[in-house]
Scaffold this motif. Structure first.
Motif, short mmCIF file in Angstrom:
data_model
loop_
_atom_site.label_atom_id
_atom_site.label_comp_id
_atom_site.label_asym_id
_atom_site.label_seq_id
_atom_site.Cartn_x
_atom_site.Cartn_y
_atom_site.Cartn_z
N SER A 153 36.46 42.44 29.51
CA SER A 153 36.69 41.18 30.19
C SER A 153 37.37 41.41 31.53
O SER A 153 38.26 42.23 31.65
N THR B 95 39.29 39.45 33.13
CA THR B 95 40.64 38.88 33.26
C THR B 95 41.60 39.44 32.23
O THR B 95 42.69 38.96 32.09
N SER B 96 41.16 40.50 31.55
CA SER B 96 41.96 40.93 30.41
C SER B 96 43.33 41.45 30.82
O SER B 96 44.21 41.55 29.99
N ALA C 4 45.31 39.96 33.00
CA ALA C 4 46.16 38.87 33.52
C ALA C 4 47.33 38.56 32.60
O ALA C 4 48.42 38.28 33.06
N GLY C 5 47.08 38.61 31.30
CA GLY C 5 48.15 38.27 30.35
C GLY C 5 49.03 39.48 30.11
O GLY C 5 48.59 40.62 30.19
N ASP D 11 41.44 42.40 23.69
CA ASP D 11 42.47 41.59 24.33
C ASP D 11 41.90 40.90 25.57
O ASP D 11 41.31 41.55 26.43
N GLY D 12 42.04 39.59 25.64
CA GLY D 12 41.58 38.87 26.81
C GLY D 12 40.13 38.42 26.75
O GLY D 12 39.65 37.73 27.65
N GLU D 13 39.47 38.75 25.71
CA GLU D 13 38.04 38.44 25.59
C GLU D 13 37.80 36.99 25.18
O GLU D 13 38.66 36.33 24.59
N ARG E 1 48.39 34.79 20.63
CA ARG E 1 47.72 35.94 21.24
C ARG E 1 46.21 35.76 21.12
O ARG E 1 45.45 36.21 21.96
N HIS F 62 41.46 30.47 29.28
CA HIS F 62 40.98 31.84 29.18
C HIS F 62 41.33 32.63 30.43
O HIS F 62 41.76 33.79 30.36
N ALA F 63 41.19 31.99 31.56
CA ALA F 63 41.48 32.66 32.83
C ALA F 63 42.94 33.11 32.89
O ALA F 63 43.27 34.11 33.52
N ASP F 64 43.82 32.37 32.19
CA ASP F 64 45.22 32.76 32.17
C ASP F 64 45.48 33.94 31.25
O ASP F 64 46.62 34.38 31.09
N GLY F 65 44.43 34.42 30.60
CA GLY F 65 44.60 35.63 29.80
C GLY F 65 44.53 35.43 28.31
O GLY F 65 44.78 36.36 27.54
N MET F 66 44.20 34.23 27.86
CA MET F 66 44.16 33.99 26.43
C MET F 66 42.90 34.59 25.81
O MET F 66 41.81 34.46 26.36
N GLU G 99 31.86 35.61 26.73
CA GLU G 99 31.59 36.91 27.30
C GLU G 99 30.75 37.74 26.34
O GLU G 99 29.97 38.58 26.74
N ARG G 100 30.98 37.50 25.05
CA ARG G 100 30.12 38.09 24.03
C ARG G 100 29.78 37.00 23.05
O ARG G 100 30.50 36.01 22.94
#
Lengths: 360, 239, 339, 406
Positions: A2, A4-5, A7-8, B28-30, B156, B183-187, B204-205
């Protein structure tokens, strides 16, 4: 994978902080006006009630004290059944534990009732927690939960009747003292202190209810009552907070029992553990409105003096009703009919119904 | 980095297999979309991950920790949080209290929890309803409340179960936008949804399930044209 | 107010509680298991119980007859509890009411007790229909659990005290009907109690026929299984509720009439049966008529045979012990299907 | 806003109550002396409770008709009625109410637990309580100065019951060697049994079996009676209340054990006026040792006749005790020459009431605990559908049948 992965921050993601201005500490929406209003109203009510014994004659004071005992019972019951959503039909068990702990420690060991109150509350909380744990562990709810608590209260009653050290069916007499004693909670008959003690307990219960309802545990248990599954999925330990509520409810209810023994100077198995006691805990709360702060109080103020009123009227009936004088059973019959009518036409209880009407 | 590792996860009810040997890793982040016909086992999968159900077989590892068989509360407290398809507000409470209850999981004091809750409420644009009884919200509001409560736990990994269902098309777009922002914030998100447009826009998947089993997993556009997937969906309305 | 979340419905349709799933698989074995347990327990009492055989036989006979009486009170309750979900605390008071009705007919009207019992049945049926229609229906339909409980509690107080106003509190006696007794296997049984026992079986049989064999019974079962579904297919739910409560009350009329000859009638005589009836209903399974009969017999046996070893209230502790165990380990009852 | 109205409601209720309370107390102002009676007028025991209340009322009427309290210029008595509802806290608040309305003495209350509560009120208020019926020994073991009891207590009834049985058997040349005892659970049944057993064993009579049964959920006595009979005793002894005693008598009839007699001690059923009718053949020749109105006394016969005319029901022993209690208080008022409760208490402590209305050994006098020293039991037997007094000879209305030919 991803884009943006990164960013967190792993471990402590804080999705809101970076994007939007945070809510200020003084945001007006954070002000909890209704809670402070409730506290103020409670303080006013307690202050007004505190003056009563100075105005009432001895017999009316006795009725008022019984009303306070009703109110304490109902407030205790309401914590578990109203806010906790666990309908108890066995609160006699916890009232009885309070009453018998006081009686036993006082008569057999000369322990001060104030200490017995704490001991009784502890035992009661432990017993209640165990019973509730078993019931919840086996997923009893609704009518089944009610019947199970009822059965446990019956077992307590039967057990006391079979235990020698609790004097079986004989009961305990509180030894009379020659003079007033704060440490032994004994005062001249008709003393206003006999009113102020349960009033203080009741005030503790009412303020405690508001504080609890607004606390984390109280919020959690109400969430669990409303939707157990959703609450659990939000990380709430369902069992733990239910048991905390039960423990508080049972501990508080036992205080009513301890005071009962002190005020009435005698306690036997039926007075302490009889199913009528459980009914006395439920009826005021339901009539007033369950799951509300003021409901149990309102209900007790109706139920406590009600049978007394009817009995008074019948004792000296107006001419049109003279034919009813001396008929046994009428006062309870009227009381029962009123109970039915209130439940039927005010299903949320007197206070709950009035509040809803007031709001809308 | 793998946030969630699922290994041959299986659940049977009285001889009926609702979820069969699901293996999936979430990074993570996906943003992982999950689709499948009704009864494919998507919600059951969520219930297994979030601890409402105990798996018959298999393993769930979250953030390096084996959480198989944990209860829902414990799972939520380590940051794996789900929403429900049927909205389950705490009806006797206001919107603020609903969210504050979740925020209490991260903030002990009532004041801090309420403050955090307000932030989330602002974020999901429920600010008009802060003090309204939650039972009075319209469907779109309830969906946002469901989302807000989950967010207030600062998860998370967020499991979203049909957050768009029941919304009219005009209500969908802002919701999709909100999800995109989150999601853009990283969730990290797992997203069960029937509305294919939204799934395709966000994922994304894509994981396709049928009859409890994994049918296909991979790039959404590749997966959706997979013949097995097309077959499974034959006659299904996935507009 | 909100109803408490029930354990039986822990979530959406996809969430099934695993334990319950396993329990339901054992279902057919449960009645057999209970029967075996009762037989083994009795065998133990006979062989190593250190009590005289005649005495044990007598206690078994007494227990079974007493169980018949309990069953008689419980079949009506199980129907009301099972179908309407109402914890009817007025069941005992209604029993008393039926007894006084029979008493009045047989003393003032000179009608033989058992004829009076038959006459009391329609009266109590109407009373039940009326109670449900006027007092309970609204709350039952709304799914309120505590309301009906309180109303029946109030109703019970009302009935008891109105009876008190009319008849006073002195114990009354219905003039003897069929005196005499029979001795079977060294156990003495009075005809009156045997008749009550037979009546229990008859009522249970009739109820089972009604539930299984008539279209009205079908609608009762439909409402009991799924209220919403039943109303969707055109069943008038509130009518079924009222009639069910009526039938439950009619059962109580039979019970009252058959018990009146061997009990002292006071306005509070029936109330002692209320609690035991709930124990029995839960034991047998909600809404299960056969379960109520078997449950009644078991409780009767536990109480009388248990009293050989735990006299007085000790045997009642046993009864409540059984109750709690059943609630915990088999909340659907011995005969109940999964809830 | 709503909270204010709530407080107002309570204030209004309080006012209403005090108004009611106030109107009641006006009675004592116009030369009347109030005696408070606390009995279960509603609830499960309402039947006997109202009869007792009626008995007390009749005593008040009779005394007033005879000129009131002479020592107080013919002051008239009134009866303040209190309803204990059969529960202790109501009993207590009713007692308090009656005292605050000016009662100079209390009569009551039938139940031992309620009496325990009311006696505490009496003690604390310094108003004497004369117990008409309440059997537990423990009530008078608290060291209270203001509580007096006319009837015998549980222990003395057990002891006297054993003595009477042994003597009765001796007198009829059928000496007794063993008994089985069936009694109700609880303090009452247990203390009667313990005293009986002690006295019996001391006289060489063996108690073969002690069978207890619960006070609630007891609807069939067959097993208990069979258990008692299995030991093959000479006599089956029973202590309990009315409904359970009836069940026991019926079970005895059904089982037909080979015993010389069925003998009640402090039994609430066997000598009740309704018992012969209710029990039918099962009640025939059942013996009962109990305190009882003196059926041989002409005054008692007169009172009972008038009672039945007035209230439509036969006057049972409990009612007579309530009547007697009022008479005792009236005599105390005469002797004290004052309606001050303390003076009445003093008078009661030293009183000697001759010709009691009950079959007692002598005049009513109270010992230092407040117990009537001459309270005792007599033996009755059901003969031809009537309760007859059969032993001791001073009180006999009929010859005893012993052993009974059942």
């Amino acid at each position: 994978m991803s884009a943006t992965s990164t960013a967190g921050t792993p471990g402590t993601p804080d999705p809101g902080a970076t994007r939007r201005p945070s809510v200020g500490l003084d945001d007006p929406r954070l002000k909890d006006r209704s809670t402070s209003r409730t506290y103020a109203a409670l303080a006013l009510i307690v202050a007004l009630l505190a003056v009563l014994p100075l105005l009432l004659d001895e017999q009316t004071e006795a009725v008022a004290i019984r009303t306070l005992i009703f109110a304490i019972l109902a407030v205790g019951w309401n914590l578990m059944s109203g806010y906790g959503g666990m309908f108890s039909f066995g609160h006699a068990a916890f009232f009885g534990i309070g009453a018998y702990t006081d009686a036993y420690l006082l008569v057999e060991h000369g322990v001060s009732p104030w200490i017995s109150m704490l001991v009784g509350a502890t035992i009661s909380a432990a017993a209640g927690t165990l019973i509730a744990f078993l019931c919840l562990r086996y997923r009893l709810a609704g009518a089944y939960f009610a019947l199970a608590t009822f059965a446990f209260a019956q077992v307590f009653l039967l057990a006391v009747q079979n235990l020698d050290f609790l004097r079986r069916t004989e009961g305990f007499n509180v030894p009379l003292l020659l003079e007033d004693s704060w440490s032994m909670m004994q005062f001249e008959q008709g003393s206003p202190i006999y009113f102020w003690i349960p009033l203080a307990v009741l005030a503790l219960g009412l303020f405690g209810t508001v504080a609890f309802v607004n606390s984390r545990a109280g919020q959690y248990v109400q969430a669990v009552r409303d939707d157990e599954v959703a609450a659990a999925s939000l990380g709430i330990r369902v069992m733990r907070y239910r048991l905390v509520t039960v423990a508080l409810s049972c501990a508080f209810t036992s205080l009513a029992g301890a005071f009962y023994t002190q005020y009435y100077f005698f306690v036997g198995p039926e007075q302490a553990f009889g199913s009528g006691v459980s009914v006395n805990a439920i009826v005021p709360a339901v009539i007033g409105g369950i799951g509300t702060v003021f409901g149990p109080l309102v209900g007790a103020l109706v139920v406590g003096p009600l049978s007394e009123w009817i009995a008074q009227i019948l004792r000296d009936p107006p001419e049109s009703l003279a034919f009813l004088q001396g008929v046994t059973g009428l006062d309870v019959a009227i009381y029962a009919a009123l109970l039915v009518l209130i439940v039927l036409f005010m299903p949320k209880g007197i206070y709950g119904t009035l509040r809803d009407r007031f709001r809308s | 980095m793998t946030l969630l590792h699922v290994e041959s996860l299986t659940k049977t009810f009285a001889g009926l297999t609702a979820v069969r040997d699901v293996d999936v890793d979430v990074t993570d982040g996906e943003f992982l979309g999950i689709v499948g016909p009704n009864g494919a086992g998507k919600t059951t999968l969520f219930s297994l991950l979030a601890g409402q159900l105990e798996p018959t077989r298999g393993r769930v590892v979250f953030d390096g920790q084996d959480i198989t068989g944990w209860g829902p509360a414990k799972v939520a407290s380590v940051g794996l949080v789900r929403t429900f398809q049927l909205m389950r507000p705490f009806e006797s409470m206001s919107v603020l209290d609903n969210v504050a209850i979740a925020a209490h999981g991260r903030h002990r004091s009532r004041k801090a929890a309420r403050r955090a809750a307000l932030e989330v409420i602002d974020r999901v644009q429920l600010d008009r309803y802060v003090h309204s009884p939650s039972g009075s919200l319209p469907t779109a509001g309830l969906k946002r409340l469901e989302l807000a409560r989950a967010l207030a736990l600062e998860p998370r990994l967020l499991l979203l179960d049909e957050v768009l269902a029941g919304l009219v098309p005009a209500e969908r777009a802002p919701m999709i936008e909100l999800l995109r922002e989150i999601h853009a914030d990283g969730m990290t998100v797992m997203f069960v949804e029937h509305i294919m447009a939204a799934v395709m826009a966000l994922s994304e998947r894509l994981l396709v399930m049928a009859e409890g089993a994994e049918l296909a997993l991979g790039d959404p556009h590749e997966v959706i044209t997979d013949p097995r997937v097309v077959e499974a969906y034959l006659g299904e309305d996935y507009a | 107010m909100t109803t408490s979340p029930t354990a039986t419905d822990p979530g959406g349709p996809t969430i099934v509680e695993p334990d319950r799933e396993r329990r339901s698989l054992k279902l057919p074995a449960a009645p057999l298991f209970v029967l075996a347990a009762v037989v083994v327990a009795l065998a133990l009492v006979y062989t190593v119980g250190q009590r005289e055989t005649g005495l044990v036989t007598q206690s078994v006979a007494t227990g079974l007859l007493l169980g018949g009486v309990y069953a008689l009170v419980s079949v009506g309750l199980t129907l009301i509890f099972g179908v309407l979900g109402i914890v009817n605390f007025a069941q005992g008071a209604m029993l008393t009411m039926a007894m006084f009705l029979v008493y009045e007919m047989s003393t003032s009207g000179g009608i033989p007790v058992y004829v009076a019992t038959l006459l009391a049945v329609p009266v109590m049926f109407l009373f039940g229909v009326l109670v449900q229609a006027t007092l309970l229906n609204k709350l039952t339909m709304a799914g309120n659990e505590e309301g009906p409980l309180l109303i029946t509690l109030g109703l019970s107080l009302l009935i008891v005290n109105v009876l008190l106003m009319i008849f006073g509190g002195r114990p009354l006696r219905v003039p003897g009907s069929v005196s005499g007794r029979v001795e079977i296997l060294d156990a003495i049984m009075s005809y009156e109690r045997l008749i009550a026992f037979g009546g229990a079986l008859l009522v249970a049989g009739a109820l089972t026929l009604l539930l299984r064999g008539t279209s009205f019974g079908l609608s009762i079962r439909a409402v009991s299984a799924n209220t919403q579904g039943a109303s969707l297919v055109g069943v008038d739910v509130s009518r079924v509720y009222a009639l069910t409560f009526g039938i439950g009350s009619a059962c109580v009329a039979v019970a009252g009439g058959l018990m009146a000859p061997f009990l002292s009638l006071t306005p509070s005589v029936g109330e002692q049966f209320t609690i035991l009836a709930f124990v029995i209903v839960v034991l047998g399974g909600l809404g299960n008529v056969a379960g109520a009969v078997v449950g009644g017999l078991i409780i009767g046996l536990v109480q009388t045979v248990g009293a050989l070893y735990l006299p007085g209230t000790g045997s009642l502790i046993l009864v409540f012990g059984v109750f709690v165990l059943v609630l915990f380990f088999r909340p659907q009852g011995i005969f109940g299907a999964t809830r | 806003m709503k909270k204010v109205s709530l407080a107002a409601a309570f204030a209004a209720s309080a006012l209403a109550l005090s108004a009611c309370g106030g109107s009641g107390s006006s009675g004592s102002a116009d030369g009347e002396i109030m005696i408070g009676a606390v009995h279960p007028l509603t609830g499960a025991l309402a039947g006997v409770g109202s009869l007792m209340n009626n008995g007390a009322q009749m005593a008040v009427d009779d005394i007033n008709a005879a000129g009131g309290i002479e020592a107080l210029d013919g002051a008239q008595l009134t009866l303040g009625e209190g309803d204990s509802k059969g529960v202790a806290d109501s009993g207590q608040s009713e007692a308090q109410r009656l005292i605050s309305e000016g009662a100079v003495a209390l009569v009551g209350t039938y139940q031992s637990d309620v009496t325990a509560n009311v006696s505490a009120v009496a003690e604390r208020s310094g108003v004497p309580l004369v117990i008409d019926v309440a059997v537990d020994d423990s009530i008078l073991e608290q060291g209270y100065q203001n509580t007096f009891r006319i009837q015998p207590n549980a222990t003395s009834m057990g002891t006297d019951g054993a003595k009477a049985l042994i003597a009765l058997a001796e007198a009829n040349d059928e000496p007794i060697e063993s008994v089985s005892y069936i009694h109700i659970e609880g303090a009452f049944g247990q203390s009667v049994f313990d005293a009986f057993a002690e006295e019996a064993e001391a006289n060489g009579v063996e108690v073969l079996e002690e069978v207890t049964y619960p006070g609630t959920n007891f609807t069939d006595a067959t097993t208990q009676v069979r258990e008692a009979a299995a030991a093959d005793p000479d006599v089956i002894v029973a202590t309990g209340y009315y409904p359970d005693s009836l069940l026991i008598a019926q079970a005895v009839e059904a089982l037909g054990p080979d015993v010389d007699a069925v003998y009640g001690v402090a039994n609430g059923g066997f000598d009740d006026g309704a018992f012969p009718g209710d029990a039918g053949q099962a009640g025939n020749q059942v013996l009962s040792a109990n305190y009882h109105y003196a059926a041989t006394d002409e005054r008692v016969q007169d009172i009972r006749t008038r009672f039945e005319e007035e209230y439509g029901k036969p006057m049972e022993t409990a009612s007579m005790l309530s009547y007697q209690a009022v008479v005792v208080i009236a005599q105390a008022l005469e002797e004290a020459g004052s309606d001050d409760p303390e003076a009445v208490r003093e008078a009661l402590a030293g009183i000697e009431v001759d010709d009691p209305l009950l079959a007692f050994d002598g005049p009513i006098t109270f010992d230092e605990t407040g117990q009537n020293e001459n309270a005792t039991v007599i033996v009755m037997q059901i003969q031809d559908g009537e309760v007859e007094q059969v032993f001791p000879e001073d009180f006999t209305t009929s010859e005893p049948v012993y052993p009974t030919n059942r």
